[in-house]
Design a protein around this motif. Structure first.
Motif, mmCIF file in Angstrom:
data_model
loop_
_atom_site.group_PDB
_atom_site.id
_atom_site.type_symbol
_atom_site.label_atom_id
_atom_site.label_comp_id
_atom_site.label_asym_id
_atom_site.label_seq_id
_atom_site.Cartn_x
_atom_site.Cartn_y
_atom_site.Cartn_z
ATOM 1 N N ILE A 112 29.680 61.429 38.360
ATOM 2 C CA ILE A 112 29.915 60.857 36.920
ATOM 3 C C ILE A 112 30.856 61.449 36.134
ATOM 4 O O ILE A 112 31.781 60.851 35.392
ATOM 5 N N ILE A 113 30.880 62.636 36.123
ATOM 6 C CA ILE A 113 31.720 63.819 35.365
ATOM 7 C C ILE A 113 33.047 63.667 35.899
ATOM 8 O O ILE A 113 34.034 63.464 35.229
ATOM 9 N N MET B 244 40.640 73.010 39.026
ATOM 10 C CA MET B 244 39.822 73.255 40.371
ATOM 11 C C MET B 244 38.735 74.050 40.119
ATOM 12 O O MET B 244 37.762 73.841 40.689
ATOM 13 N N SER B 245 38.772 74.989 39.442
ATOM 14 C CA SER B 245 37.712 76.069 39.341
ATOM 15 C C SER B 245 36.680 74.940 38.500
ATOM 16 O O SER B 245 35.468 75.235 38.563
ATOM 17 N N TYR B 246 36.846 74.165 37.517
ATOM 18 C CA TYR B 246 36.027 73.414 36.699
ATOM 19 C C TYR B 246 35.424 72.579 37.506
ATOM 20 O O TYR B 246 34.159 72.273 37.454
ATOM 21 N N ASP B 247 36.324 72.055 38.547
ATOM 22 C CA ASP B 247 35.587 70.800 39.374
ATOM 23 C C ASP B 247 34.426 71.830 40.291
ATOM 24 O O ASP B 247 33.585 71.150 40.452
ATOM 25 N N ARG B 248 34.716 72.679 40.726
ATOM 26 C CA ARG B 248 33.777 73.793 41.537
ATOM 27 C C ARG B 248 32.433 74.017 40.614
ATOM 28 O O ARG B 248 31.393 73.828 40.989
ATOM 29 N N ARG C 274 26.374 71.026 38.265
ATOM 30 C CA ARG C 274 25.826 69.898 38.028
ATOM 31 C C ARG C 274 25.997 68.726 39.144
ATOM 32 O O ARG C 274 26.412 67.868 39.037
ATOM 33 N N PRO C 275 25.418 69.174 40.178
ATOM 34 C CA PRO C 275 25.671 68.262 41.490
ATOM 35 C C PRO C 275 25.177 66.891 41.059
ATOM 36 O O PRO C 275 25.940 65.922 41.844
#
Length: 313
Positions: free
Chosen positions: A134-135, A118-122, A128-129
């Motif tokens: 895509i990511i 979840m921290s990587y997702d944030r 990288r908005p």
């Protein structure tokens, strides 16, 4: 006495939270309330993030699995803990004890990995908005969760197998309210060194690696926020991370307090207090934190309430 020491253990006795009779009833009511709140809150979060069309994003996909793990390890521990308040002697069969440890380890390890994910997702959402969709594709999210569950199942089975292949042939009283590694190892009458090394290595690996991912992600997020010119953009970025950061601080703070203690001050009583917090209190707090601090979840709850009112009116 010699004959007793050679007798194979078929069940364990859980001492529970306290042996003071005057505290049994109030603590039972307190922990029952906490567990039921956790049950309703996490089930509600699972259903809400599944059915609400506006919550079909990677963030809420991971939040749904966080609720599943919270529900999993609190249910692995909670009902048996509550039983201890209403019976004279709370026994747990040998194989049920192994199952409780296995499920607890599975879900608690998954929580570490989900919080790191979840921290990587944030990080991707803020830094990288334009590439976020895509990511953080649906396929990647599912692969990350599948890998987390498979890895944690492996860890859980390995540790549980190593603990329960030890010989338990004497005192069978566990000084805790559930079957945990350290109290069980203290009862073993065979050499526990190899098992202790495996548990220490896996605990350190899971805790440090997941915490490192979280710290690096939030360091990069902080750098990105400080570079923003817009005060509104900074406010939105902080609010996006607020709920997750609160959950991470409470969860890891409890684990660090529990495991990074000097031996002189370490005791099973201290472990009990910390264990109560992360097995029952944190699973109750997580859905509350996300529902109170997150506008999307609050609006989704309001929409669901209106739909229910329309159905029953």
């Amino acid at each position: 006495m010699e004959e007793h020491n050679l007798t194979e253990v078929t069940e364990f006795i859980l001492l529970g939270v306290t042996d003071l009779p005057e505290l049994q009833a109030p603590l039972f009511v307190l922990f029952l309330t906490i567990y039921l709140t956790s049950l309703v809150g996490n089930l509600g979060m699972i259903v809400l993030t599944q059915v609400d069309s506006r919550l079909q994003t990677p963030m809420y996909f991971f939040l749904r699995h966080l609720a599943i793990t919270d529900l999993g390890y609190s249910t692995a521990v909670g009902p048996k803990m509550l039983e201890n308040f209403i019976v004279d002697q709370n026994t747990i069969p040998y194989h049920y004890c192994a199952m409780q440890l296995a499920f607890f380890l599975l879900f608690i390890a998954c929580e570490l990995l989900i919080l790191a994910t979840m921290s990587y997702d944030r990080y991707v959402a803020i830094c990288r908005p334009l590439l976020y969709n895509i990511i953080m594709s649906q396929k990647l999210c599912r692969v990350l969760m599948a890998m987390s569950y498979l890895y944690c199942t492996f860890v859980s089975l390995l540790v549980t197998t190593k603990v329960f292949t030890l010989s338990f042939c004497r005192y069978n009283v566990i000084g805790h309210f559930y079957c945990d590694n350290l109290p069980l190892l203290s009862l073993a009458c065979s050499d526990t060194h190899e098992t202790e090394v495996i548990i220490l290595f896996l605990s350190a690996l899971n805790l440090i690696s997941s915490l490192l991912i979280i710290l690096v992600s939030y360091l990069l997020i902080l750098i990105a926020i400080l570079r923003m010119n817009s005060a509104e953009g900074r406010r939105k970025a902080f609010s996006t991370c607020g709920s997750h950061l609160t959950v991470v601080t409470v969860f890891y703070g409890t684990l660090i307090f529990m495991y990074v203690q000097p031996k002189s001050s370490h005791s099973f009583d201290t472990d009990k207090v910390a264990s109560i917090f992360y097995t029952l209190v944190i699973p109750m707090l997580n859905p509350l934190i996300y529902s109170l601090r997150n506008k999307d979840v609050k609006y989704a709850l309001q929409r669901s309430q209106r739909r229910l009112c329309n159905i029953f009116s």
